[in-house]
Design a protein around this motif. Structure first.
Motif, PDB file in Angstrom:
ATOM      1  N   ASN A 132       6.133  -9.116  -2.614  1.00  0.00           N
ATOM      2  CA  ASN A 132       6.480 -10.519  -3.269  1.00  0.00           C
ATOM      3  C   ASN A 132       6.470 -11.273  -1.987  1.00  0.00           C
ATOM      4  O   ASN A 132       6.312 -11.092  -0.810  1.00  0.00           O
ATOM      5  N   ARG A 170      14.316   0.339  -4.311  1.00  0.00           N
ATOM      6  CA  ARG A 170      12.952   0.219  -4.402  1.00  0.00           C
ATOM      7  C   ARG A 170      12.445  -0.749  -2.919  1.00  0.00           C
ATOM      8  O   ARG A 170      12.994  -1.639  -2.917  1.00  0.00           O
ATOM      9  N   THR A 189      13.234  -9.487  -4.657  1.00  0.00           N
ATOM     10  CA  THR A 189      13.648  -8.796  -3.662  1.00  0.00           C
ATOM     11  C   THR A 189      15.077  -7.906  -3.852  1.00  0.00           C
ATOM     12  O   THR A 189      15.271  -6.951  -3.590  1.00  0.00           O
ATOM     13  N   ASN A 239       7.344  -7.888   1.943  1.00  0.00           N
ATOM     14  CA  ASN A 239       7.169  -9.459   1.831  1.00  0.00           C
ATOM     15  C   ASN A 239       6.079 -10.166   2.568  1.00  0.00           C
ATOM     16  O   ASN A 239       5.782  -9.725   3.577  1.00  0.00           O
ATOM     17  N   VAL A 279      13.831  -5.178   4.232  1.00  0.00           N
ATOM     18  CA  VAL A 279      12.273  -5.434   3.906  1.00  0.00           C
ATOM     19  C   VAL A 279      11.511  -5.616   5.091  1.00  0.00           C
ATOM     20  O   VAL A 279      11.791  -5.508   6.127  1.00  0.00           O
ATOM     21  N   ARG A 296      18.622  -0.980   2.905  1.00  0.00           N
ATOM     22  CA  ARG A 296      18.675  -1.668   1.495  1.00  0.00           C
ATOM     23  C   ARG A 296      19.838  -1.374   1.046  1.00  0.00           C
ATOM     24  O   ARG A 296      20.761  -2.171   0.509  1.00  0.00           O
ATOM     25  N   VAL A 346      10.437  -2.965  -0.290  1.00  0.00           N
ATOM     26  CA  VAL A 346      10.014  -4.104  -0.691  1.00  0.00           C
ATOM     27  C   VAL A 346       9.134  -4.492   0.810  1.00  0.00           C
ATOM     28  O   VAL A 346       9.664  -4.429   1.766  1.00  0.00           O
ATOM     29  N   LEU A 379      11.374  -2.565 -12.907  1.00  0.00           N
ATOM     30  CA  LEU A 379      11.811  -2.386 -11.274  1.00  0.00           C
ATOM     31  C   LEU A 379      11.994  -0.964 -10.945  1.00  0.00           C
ATOM     32  O   LEU A 379      11.639  -0.331 -10.065  1.00  0.00           O
ATOM     33  N   ALA A 406      14.993  -5.500  -6.608  1.00  0.00           N
ATOM     34  CA  ALA A 406      14.271  -4.230  -6.374  1.00  0.00           C
ATOM     35  C   ALA A 406      15.427  -3.446  -5.369  1.00  0.00           C
ATOM     36  O   ALA A 406      15.510  -2.260  -5.441  1.00  0.00           O
ATOM     37  N   VAL A 429       7.503  -2.741  -4.088  1.00  0.00           N
ATOM     38  CA  VAL A 429       7.337  -3.989  -4.640  1.00  0.00           C
ATOM     39  C   VAL A 429       6.986  -5.080  -3.620  1.00  0.00           C
ATOM     40  O   VAL A 429       7.528  -4.826  -2.336  1.00  0.00           O
TER      41      VAL A 429
END
Length: 467
Positions: A352, A366, A358, A370, A395, A422, A368, A344, A361, A350
């Motif tokens: 996903n 980091r 999530t 989605n 995200v 975040r 993200v 991570l 991360a 990232v």
């Protein structure tokens, strides 16, 4: 020294509570701890820590058919209280194929929704579940003051422990359930006396929607994230780590993580298209694509990527295979947990589908992306545990493959975008960043024992035990 019975249903909770030794060490400094776990879990693989005041007891589920009847059929089909939850709606759409469930569901619609509740079933289970001579013999021998379970009854193993405790008047506490459980597992809630939860959001749901007394819900932080906030042996710096994975340390890294098998079946297609897009120059440079398969993922689905000759590409599954009879077959040892931490913190972006990764991360700041396509999969982002992350714009939702590539490309150029969003989510969902959430769990257990002692004096359950 007072005794605690701690029930570990399978490998997921073994990873959280047994592999991270500090929790057991801290609990063992204050109590004698009898760790109940399925014999298959204790028998195979790397042994669990042998610590002072910690004893392991192999304990099999006493009456599995009883819990299948009440959990998979009666509770699942008859309780309608949580039908408003999007995740429950999805499960209903998938799980009503069995004619017995469908018949019970039709029957439930003849009665007011408020009549059939999780508490009604908990009362019935407590009344109907046979007393266990084996359990009561252990109670008489060790004289526990508290039963601690991982969840508030969301596994059959935890359900049995809570109901057995209720039958003989022992208090219980659930200490390690996840951020989504009260939203997707309400029908299986067995109402232990106390809860220890990750954050104030979960506490609010427990108090306002489940009727738990405010003073009976403790906020500890996320015990499974503790090692993210402190230095642990085995961590690697970025260059060494990426080289150990046969990745290029001079390129940025896209981390692609999968979810439980069946929740999003398009992952192999998305991954194949990402590799093609990278080859066409869709991303700056030639970034590494590091794929981490969910422990419950079917690795056969990704066989096309396992031949080893894809440049700047790594595919691995987290954890070690253990006994399949436990349902959850993969366990993360401390080595695996450190590997995930490095994975991570050395990623640049990232990707996903609505995964707990999530949140992990976000702990490492980091960005993200989605996956939110095809349209039939969009519902996951309305799940109440996840929706606040989406609403906060922490995200980016990609509603097409083109949007996915664009968002990944944008973050590879500037990973600071949405940093404040975040940070806000991290403060709400992971409120403690000190690495000692395990200590707050232990302190909560100590406070519960103190309260119960003061409330009832020196409790003696032996008089209630039938031997």
């Amino acid at each position: 020294m007072q005794t605690i019975f701690l029930f570990i249903p399978h490998h997921v909770y073994a990873s959280d509570l047994l592999r991270t030794e500090r929790f057991l060490e801290a609990l063992g400094e204050r109590f004698r701890v009898c760790v109940f776990a399925p014999p298959a879990l204790l028998a195979g693989g790397e042994s669990y820590p042998r610590l002072r005041n910690i004893e392991y007891i192999g304990w099999a589920l006493q009456r599995p058919k009883f819990w299948i009847l009440f959990g998979k059929f009666l509770r699942f089909s008859l309780i309608r209280k949580y039908d408003f939850e999007p995740v429950v709606q999805r499960r209903r759409s998938r799980g009503m194929g069995d004619w017995r469930r469908s018949a019970l569901r039709a029957l439930s619609c003849l009665m007011p929704r408020r009549w059939i509740t999780n508490d009604l079933f908990t009362t019935l289970e407590t009344a109907l579940y046979p007393r266990s001579r084996a359990f009561e013999a252990l109670v008489a021998r060790y004289r526990p003051v508290l039963i601690a379970t991982a969840t508030p009854g969301f596994t059959h193993y935890c359900a049995e422990a809570i109901i057995l405790a209720k039958k003989i008047g022992l208090p219980s506490v659930a200490v390690d359930f996840s951020w989504d459980n009260l939203h997707n597992g309400g029908i299986h809630f067995r109402r232990p006396n106390y809860l220890v939860v990750w954050n104030e959001n979960i506490k609010r749901v427990a108090v306002e929607e489940y009727g738990m007394p405010d003073s009976h819900v403790f906020v500890s932080g996320v015990i499974r994230f503790d090692h993210y906030f402190v230095s642990v042996p085995g961590e690697m710096e970025r260059e060494k780590f990426l080289r150990s994975k046969d990745l290029d340390p001079y390129e940025k890294t896209i981390l692609f993580t999968t979810v439980t098998a069946g929740n999003y079946t398009e992952e192999p297609t998305v991954l194949a298209n990402m590799l093609l897009a990278r080859g066409r120059g869709a991303f700056p440079g030639y970034p590494n694509i590091f794929v981490r398969l969910h422990p419950k993922e079917d690795v056969r689905t990704f066989e096309q990527f396992s031949h080893g000759d894809i440049r700047n590409f790594r595919l691995e599954r987290g954890g070690r295979e253990r006994a399949a009879v436990l349902g959850s077959t993969i366990e993360l040892t401390m080595t695996d947990l450190v590997n995930l931490k490095d994975t991570l913190r050395h990623a640049d972006v990232v990707v996903n589908y609505a995964s707990t990764i999530t949140l992990e991360a976000i702990v490492f700041d980091r960005p993200v992306v989605n996956i939110s396509f095809p349209k039939k999969y969009e519902c996951a982002y309305s799940f109440r545990h996840y929706k606040p992350i989406v609403d906060a714009r922490a995200v980016r939702l990609a509603k097409s493959f083109e949007e996915l590539c664009e968002s990944v490309r944008t973050y590879l150029v500037d990973s600071s975008l949405e940093r404040s969003e975040r940070r806000s989510i991290r403060e709400r969902f992971v409120p403690f960043g000190d690495g000692v959430s395990y200590n707050r769990v232990v302190s909560a257990i100590g406070e519960i024992v103190r309260r119960e002692h003061n409330r009832e004096g020196a409790r003696s359950v032996t008089s209630n035990v039938w031997l």
